[in-house]
Design a protein around this motif. Structure first.
Motif, PDB file in Angstrom:
ATOM      1  N   ILE A 135      95.981 -23.835 -52.050  1.00 17.04           N
ATOM      2  CA  ILE A 135      96.437 -24.886 -51.139  1.00 17.04           C
ATOM      3  C   ILE A 135      95.532 -26.109 -51.240  1.00 17.04           C
ATOM      4  CG2 ILE A 135      96.697 -25.499 -48.700  1.00 17.04           C
ATOM      5  CD1 ILE A 135      97.687 -22.684 -48.197  1.00 17.04           C
ATOM      6  N   LEU A 136      94.236 -25.898 -51.360  1.00 20.79           N
ATOM      7  CA  LEU A 136      93.317 -27.030 -51.517  1.00 20.79           C
ATOM      8  C   LEU A 136      93.651 -27.826 -52.770  1.00 20.79           C
ATOM      9  CD1 LEU A 136      89.873 -25.452 -50.514  1.00 20.79           C
ATOM     10  CD2 LEU A 136      91.311 -27.000 -49.170  1.00 20.79           C
ATOM     11  N   PHE A 137      93.925 -27.126 -53.870  1.00 22.88           N
ATOM     12  CA  PHE A 137      94.290 -27.823 -55.108  1.00 22.88           C
ATOM     13  C   PHE A 137      95.664 -28.469 -54.982  1.00 22.88           C
ATOM     14  CE2 PHE A 137      95.775 -28.140 -59.497  1.00 22.88           C
ATOM     15  CZ  PHE A 137      94.678 -28.718 -60.112  1.00 22.88           C
ATOM     16  N   LEU A 138      96.547 -27.855 -54.234  1.00 23.51           N
ATOM     17  CA  LEU A 138      97.901 -28.381 -54.055  1.00 23.51           C
ATOM     18  C   LEU A 138      97.892 -29.749 -53.383  1.00 23.51           C
ATOM     19  CD1 LEU A 138     100.877 -27.546 -54.503  1.00 23.51           C
ATOM     20  CD2 LEU A 138     100.860 -26.572 -52.210  1.00 23.51           C
ATOM     21  N   LEU A 139      96.852 -30.048 -52.626  1.00 25.38           N
ATOM     22  CA  LEU A 139      96.753 -31.346 -51.962  1.00 25.38           C
ATOM     23  C   LEU A 139      96.636 -32.495 -52.954  1.00 25.38           C
ATOM     24  CD1 LEU A 139      94.300 -30.410 -49.048  1.00 25.38           C
ATOM     25  CD2 LEU A 139      96.797 -30.558 -48.978  1.00 25.38           C
ATOM     26  N   LEU A 140      96.313 -32.198 -54.217  1.00 25.87           N
ATOM     27  CA  LEU A 140      96.208 -33.235 -55.242  1.00 25.87           C
ATOM     28  C   LEU A 140      97.561 -33.592 -55.851  1.00 25.87           C
ATOM     29  CD1 LEU A 140      93.059 -31.934 -57.191  1.00 25.87           C
ATOM     30  CD2 LEU A 140      93.146 -33.707 -55.431  1.00 25.87           C
ATOM     31  N   ALA A 141      98.611 -32.881 -55.463  1.00 23.37           N
ATOM     32  CA  ALA A 141      99.934 -33.084 -56.070  1.00 23.37           C
ATOM     33  C   ALA A 141     100.395 -34.536 -56.051  1.00 23.37           C
ATOM     34  CB  ALA A 141     100.963 -32.176 -55.393  1.00 23.37           C
ATOM     35  N   PRO A 142     100.291 -35.261 -54.926  1.00 26.19           N
ATOM     36  CA  PRO A 142     100.769 -36.656 -54.924  1.00 26.19           C
ATOM     37  C   PRO A 142     100.038 -37.549 -55.914  1.00 26.19           C
ATOM     38  CG  PRO A 142     100.487 -35.853 -52.675  1.00 26.19           C
ATOM     39  CD  PRO A 142      99.864 -34.834 -53.585  1.00 26.19           C
ATOM     40  N   LEU A 143      98.820 -37.189 -56.307  1.00 23.51           N
ATOM     41  CA  LEU A 143      98.049 -38.025 -57.232  1.00 23.51           C
ATOM     42  C   LEU A 143      98.634 -38.030 -58.640  1.00 23.51           C
ATOM     43  CD1 LEU A 143      94.383 -37.104 -56.187  1.00 23.51           C
ATOM     44  CD2 LEU A 143      95.794 -39.022 -55.413  1.00 23.51           C
ATOM     45  N   VAL A 144      99.431 -37.005 -58.968  1.00 23.26           N
ATOM     46  CA  VAL A 144     100.035 -36.946 -60.303  1.00 23.26           C
ATOM     47  C   VAL A 144     101.545 -37.123 -60.237  1.00 23.26           C
ATOM     48  CG1 VAL A 144      98.225 -35.572 -61.357  1.00 23.26           C
ATOM     49  CG2 VAL A 144     100.087 -34.430 -60.173  1.00 23.26           C
ATOM     50  N   GLY A 145     102.020 -37.646 -59.139  1.00 25.06           N
ATOM     51  CA  GLY A 145     103.444 -37.931 -59.017  1.00 25.06           C
ATOM     52  C   GLY A 145     104.305 -36.736 -58.733  1.00 25.06           C
ATOM     53  N   VAL A 146     103.734 -35.714 -58.091  1.00 25.12           N
ATOM     54  CA  VAL A 146     104.520 -34.532 -57.708  1.00 25.12           C
ATOM     55  C   VAL A 146     104.722 -34.590 -56.202  1.00 25.12           C
ATOM     56  CG1 VAL A 146     104.636 -32.013 -57.681  1.00 25.12           C
ATOM     57  CG2 VAL A 146     103.526 -33.194 -59.583  1.00 25.12           C
ATOM     58  N   PRO A 147     105.862 -35.103 -55.760  1.00 23.19           N
ATOM     59  CA  PRO A 147     106.090 -35.210 -54.316  1.00 23.19           C
ATOM     60  C   PRO A 147     106.379 -33.850 -53.704  1.00 23.19           C
ATOM     61  CG  PRO A 147     108.048 -35.892 -55.510  1.00 23.19           C
ATOM     62  CD  PRO A 147     107.000 -35.594 -56.548  1.00 23.19           C
ATOM     63  N   LEU A 148     105.746 -33.584 -52.571  1.00 24.80           N
ATOM     64  CA  LEU A 148     105.951 -32.315 -51.880  1.00 24.80           C
ATOM     65  C   LEU A 148     106.529 -32.577 -50.497  1.00 24.80           C
ATOM     66  CD1 LEU A 148     102.820 -30.095 -52.659  1.00 24.80           C
ATOM     67  CD2 LEU A 148     105.158 -29.748 -53.445  1.00 24.80           C
ATOM     68  N   SER A 149     107.737 -32.104 -50.259  1.00 27.97           N
ATOM     69  CA  SER A 149     108.317 -32.165 -48.921  1.00 27.97           C
ATOM     70  C   SER A 149     107.843 -30.958 -48.136  1.00 27.97           C
ATOM     71  CB  SER A 149     109.837 -32.178 -49.006  1.00 27.97           C
ATOM     72  OG  SER A 149     110.311 -30.959 -49.573  1.00 27.97           O
ATOM     73  N   VAL A 150     108.162 -30.931 -46.872  1.00 21.92           N
ATOM     74  CA  VAL A 150     107.797 -29.781 -46.046  1.00 21.92           C
ATOM     75  C   VAL A 150     108.476 -28.522 -46.581  1.00 21.92           C
ATOM     76  CG1 VAL A 150     107.942 -28.777 -43.744  1.00 21.92           C
ATOM     77  CG2 VAL A 150     107.409 -31.204 -44.002  1.00 21.92           C
TER      78      VAL A 150
END
Length: 272
Positions: A135-150
């Motif tokens: 989950i901590l690593f998942l927080l970096l998703a927006p930095l590489v253009g991977v949008p995460l919805s709820v």
């Protein structure tokens, strides 16, 4: 008036030892700062270095699917999360060997604690660590253009939990018969890296040779990585690289988790 007593008497001797073992695994990990740094630092460095080096060389059609080919950092992101889960879940089972050497495991086995509680506590502790770091690593998703919805975050979380349970059970299966951490590391280095590399985390199965494709199809982690991709890219056209379907990916991941838990319980219960 006494109708609830049998339930309490049955549950407490099983649940309390399991929770105690779970808590012990988490506290032990948090007290070892080097493990915390290494567990997150190694995948992060690997992802940045390898992903940056190959981002202009490797193109994966349709991922994430919005406007064409994805760059390699986007493709490797779910694979790096799988790497965190794999290495954390399995390597945390080194505690089984350490507990045996210190005499703690023998004391637990000699007690009236049910063996299934031992398996559940160990697996739950390992799963908590693997999911938490992921989950901590998942927080970096927006930095590489991977949008995460709820919705996609909840779906990814569910996949991570099932993957972690399965891989923790696998780690317990490997660690339980061993009495040497050196032997455990040797087996893991021979077993873990190929399992991760041949899961679709590093390259898609559609571009592999036929025999490699067969190995990837037989690798249970392949379906966990595919389920992660489906969950992460839900709704934006995630299936452009020959991924197994969502139902197949999730189904096999669940079956793998159930199988490793059952076999681990059988192995621990039969060990005197």
């Amino acid at each position: 008036m006494n109708s609830s007593m049998p339930v309490s008497d049955t549950l407490s001797p099983w649940l309390l030892p399991a929770v105690s073992l779970w808590k012990r695994e988490v506290v032990r990990f948090l007290r070892q700062r080097s493990r915390v740094i290494g567990a997150l630092g190694t995948p992060l460095v690997f992802w940045v270095l390898v992903g940056s080096g190959l981002r202009n060389s490797v193109r994966v059609p349709g991922l994430p699917g919005a406007s064409g080919d994805s760059n390699y950092l986007q493709y490797a992101f779910p694979g790096t999360i799988a790497m965190i889960v794999l290495f954390t879940a399995i390597f945390s089972m080194i505690s089984v060997i350490e507990d045996r050497r210190e005499g703690f495991l023998q004391a637990v086995i000699a007690s009236p604690v049910r063996r299934s509680a031992v398996v559940f506590g160990k697996v739950l502790g390992s799963t908590t660590l693997a999911v938490g770091q992921s989950i901590l690593f998942l927080l970096l998703a927006p930095l590489v253009g991977v949008p995460l919805s709820v919705a996609s975050f909840v779906a990814v979380l569910g996949v991570l939990v099932v993957m972690s349970i399965g891989l923790s059970g696998l780690g317990l299966l490997i660690a339980w018969p061993m009495d040497s951490t050196q032997g455990f590391h040797a087996v893991m280095n021979l077993f873990l890296l190929p399992m991760w590399l041949l899961s679709g985390a590093f390259f898609p199965a559609s571009g592999a040779s036929r025999w490699v494709g067969w190995v990837m199809a037989a690798n249970p982690l392949t379906y966990g990585v595919a389920a992660l991709r489906h969950a992460m890219y839900a709704g934006i056209g995630a299936d452009g690289s020959g991924l197994p379907s969502t139902s197949v990916s999730v189904g096999i991941t669940i079956l793998f988790a159930a199988a490793t838990l059952l076999i681990a319980t059988y192995l621990v219960s039969g060990n005197k």
